[in-house]
Design an enzyme around this catalytic site. Sequence first.
Site, PDB file in Angstrom:
ATOM      1  N   HIS A   7      39.612  62.670 -76.736  1.00  0.00           N
ATOM      2  CA  HIS A   7      40.308  61.404 -76.523  1.00  0.00           C
ATOM      3  C   HIS A   7      41.825  61.628 -76.438  1.00  0.00           C
ATOM      4  O   HIS A   7      42.460  61.984 -77.420  1.00  0.00           O
ATOM      5  CB  HIS A   7      39.977  60.475 -77.697  1.00  0.00           C
ATOM      6  CG  HIS A   7      40.619  59.145 -77.654  1.00  0.00           C
ATOM      7  ND1 HIS A   7      41.556  58.747 -78.581  1.00  0.00           N
ATOM      8  CD2 HIS A   7      40.455  58.099 -76.812  1.00  0.00           C
ATOM      9  CE1 HIS A   7      41.932  57.514 -78.327  1.00  0.00           C
ATOM     10  NE2 HIS A   7      41.286  57.103 -77.255  1.00  0.00           N
ATOM     11  N   ARG A   8      42.371  61.497 -75.227  1.00  0.00           N
ATOM     12  CA  ARG A   8      43.786  61.801 -74.965  1.00  0.00           C
ATOM     13  C   ARG A   8      44.095  63.265 -75.272  1.00  0.00           C
ATOM     14  O   ARG A   8      45.194  63.616 -75.681  1.00  0.00           O
ATOM     15  CB  ARG A   8      44.718  60.872 -75.749  1.00  0.00           C
ATOM     16  CG  ARG A   8      44.398  59.385 -75.568  1.00  0.00           C
ATOM     17  CD  ARG A   8      45.320  58.494 -76.387  1.00  0.00           C
ATOM     18  NE  ARG A   8      44.720  57.183 -76.578  1.00  0.00           N
ATOM     19  CZ  ARG A   8      45.161  56.262 -77.414  1.00  0.00           C
ATOM     20  NH1 ARG A   8      46.240  56.504 -78.156  1.00  0.00           N
ATOM     21  NH2 ARG A   8      44.541  55.097 -77.535  1.00  0.00           N
ATOM     22  N   GLU A  34      39.417  62.655 -71.853  1.00  0.00           N
ATOM     23  CA  GLU A  34      39.752  61.257 -71.553  1.00  0.00           C
ATOM     24  C   GLU A  34      41.265  61.125 -71.564  1.00  0.00           C
ATOM     25  O   GLU A  34      41.933  61.659 -72.453  1.00  0.00           O
ATOM     26  CB  GLU A  34      39.128  60.338 -72.608  1.00  0.00           C
ATOM     27  CG  GLU A  34      39.292  58.850 -72.332  1.00  0.00           C
ATOM     28  CD  GLU A  34      40.573  58.237 -72.923  1.00  0.00           C
ATOM     29  OE1 GLU A  34      40.856  57.064 -72.605  1.00  0.00           O
ATOM     30  OE2 GLU A  34      41.287  58.917 -73.687  1.00  0.00           O
ATOM     31  N   ASP A  36      44.794  58.474 -69.907  1.00  0.00           N
ATOM     32  CA  ASP A  36      45.209  57.152 -69.427  1.00  0.00           C
ATOM     33  C   ASP A  36      46.259  57.300 -68.332  1.00  0.00           C
ATOM     34  O   ASP A  36      47.161  58.131 -68.447  1.00  0.00           O
ATOM     35  CB  ASP A  36      45.831  56.348 -70.575  1.00  0.00           C
ATOM     36  CG  ASP A  36      44.978  56.375 -71.830  1.00  0.00           C
ATOM     37  OD1 ASP A  36      44.013  55.608 -71.887  1.00  0.00           O
ATOM     38  OD2 ASP A  36      45.285  57.165 -72.744  1.00  0.00           O
ATOM     39  N   HIS A  49      49.444  56.401 -72.696  1.00  0.00           N
ATOM     40  CA  HIS A  49      48.598  55.289 -73.117  1.00  0.00           C
ATOM     41  C   HIS A  49      49.337  53.958 -73.154  1.00  0.00           C
ATOM     42  O   HIS A  49      48.884  52.963 -72.589  1.00  0.00           O
ATOM     43  CB  HIS A  49      48.002  55.566 -74.495  1.00  0.00           C
ATOM     44  CG  HIS A  49      47.149  54.448 -75.014  1.00  0.00           C
ATOM     45  ND1 HIS A  49      47.659  53.411 -75.771  1.00  0.00           N
ATOM     46  CD2 HIS A  49      45.824  54.189 -74.863  1.00  0.00           C
ATOM     47  CE1 HIS A  49      46.686  52.567 -76.066  1.00  0.00           C
ATOM     48  NE2 HIS A  49      45.559  53.015 -75.529  1.00  0.00           N
ATOM     49  N   GLU A 109      41.259  56.486 -67.573  1.00  0.00           N
ATOM     50  CA  GLU A 109      41.354  55.052 -67.829  1.00  0.00           C
ATOM     51  C   GLU A 109      42.561  54.475 -67.102  1.00  0.00           C
ATOM     52  O   GLU A 109      43.693  54.928 -67.284  1.00  0.00           O
ATOM     53  CB  GLU A 109      41.473  54.763 -69.323  1.00  0.00           C
ATOM     54  CG  GLU A 109      41.563  53.270 -69.610  1.00  0.00           C
ATOM     55  CD  GLU A 109      41.780  52.929 -71.069  1.00  0.00           C
ATOM     56  OE1 GLU A 109      42.235  51.797 -71.352  1.00  0.00           O
ATOM     57  OE2 GLU A 109      41.516  53.789 -71.934  1.00  0.00           O
ATOM     58  N   LYS A 111      45.257  51.982 -66.897  1.00  0.00           N
ATOM     59  CA  LYS A 111      45.921  51.115 -67.882  1.00  0.00           C
ATOM     60  C   LYS A 111      46.578  49.937 -67.173  1.00  0.00           C
ATOM     61  O   LYS A 111      47.805  49.833 -67.096  1.00  0.00           O
ATOM     62  CB  LYS A 111      46.953  51.925 -68.668  1.00  0.00           C
ATOM     63  CG  LYS A 111      46.356  53.015 -69.544  1.00  0.00           C
ATOM     64  CD  LYS A 111      45.463  52.480 -70.635  1.00  0.00           C
ATOM     65  CE  LYS A 111      46.253  51.655 -71.632  1.00  0.00           C
ATOM     66  NZ  LYS A 111      45.383  51.204 -72.747  1.00  0.00           N
ATOM     67  N   ASP A 229      39.168  62.282 -81.220  1.00  0.00           N
ATOM     68  CA  ASP A 229      40.437  63.000 -81.356  1.00  0.00           C
ATOM     69  C   ASP A 229      40.213  64.404 -81.893  1.00  0.00           C
ATOM     70  O   ASP A 229      41.137  65.226 -81.894  1.00  0.00           O
ATOM     71  CB  ASP A 229      41.371  62.248 -82.321  1.00  0.00           C
ATOM     72  CG  ASP A 229      41.662  60.825 -81.876  1.00  0.00           C
ATOM     73  OD1 ASP A 229      41.654  60.568 -80.659  1.00  0.00           O
ATOM     74  OD2 ASP A 229      41.906  59.967 -82.747  1.00  0.00           O
TER      75      ASP A 229
END
Length: 241
Positions: A7-8, A34, A36, A49, A109, A111, A229
């Site tokens: 995640h990120r 993943e 953003d 993000h 993603e 944003k 994470d």
Amino acid sequence: MTKIFAHRGASKVAPENTMAAFKLAYEMHAEGIETDVQLTKDQVPVLIHDENVRRTTNGTGFVQDYTLEELKQLDAGSWFSDKYEGETIPTLDEFLTWVQDKPLDLNIELKNNVIDYKDLESIVYDRLVAFDLIPRTVISSFSSESIKRFKDISSDLATAWLTSSKIRFMIPFTKSLGANRLHIKYTLLNKRIVKKCHANDFEVAVYTINRPSQMNRCFKLGCDTIFTDVPDIALQERNNN
């Protein structure tokens, strides 16, 4: 088997959405990343993000008000640790160049649920085509309109509606957008929703899963993907099951 997406990036041990975090996730053997995407003032897709740069850089103001050249002057690492001083906000192209020859799936993603960036969908799509990464990419968004726009551009690309809220008829609504995946907050997860997704040929992904107890529940329920994470811990837990 449930896929493990960083995640990120490996954002527990490196500043989120930086090349340092992505590289660490790869070293930890995450199966996907993943991230953003937003647009600069000069329409360059960048990976960050928050709409405002304040939390994760030494700057202030909105991403959309910076040109890429201006944005690259910001330090996106020292807020996390002195070790990462000098990290910059990566462009989508920088990330795709790095990931292209690695066995990683992507979740990008859009944003645009707070700021509706004009042409974000087509710009991101064009970059994915240029790097030949369409087959291993999922596009997600909290914006239902953005998902619809993306499906108008490409009916083949995997798309996911993101939600943190329970709504009635969640599966039919997701289907009505043209999406074929549902990405939900952990608090919404239950056996029924996983079963319904799979009955409709939907994949279900859950965010953000950092505790072993949560990970194991996701594995047991048959979730297709978790966003975490701490991909190293998630892989260890999955291997122990």
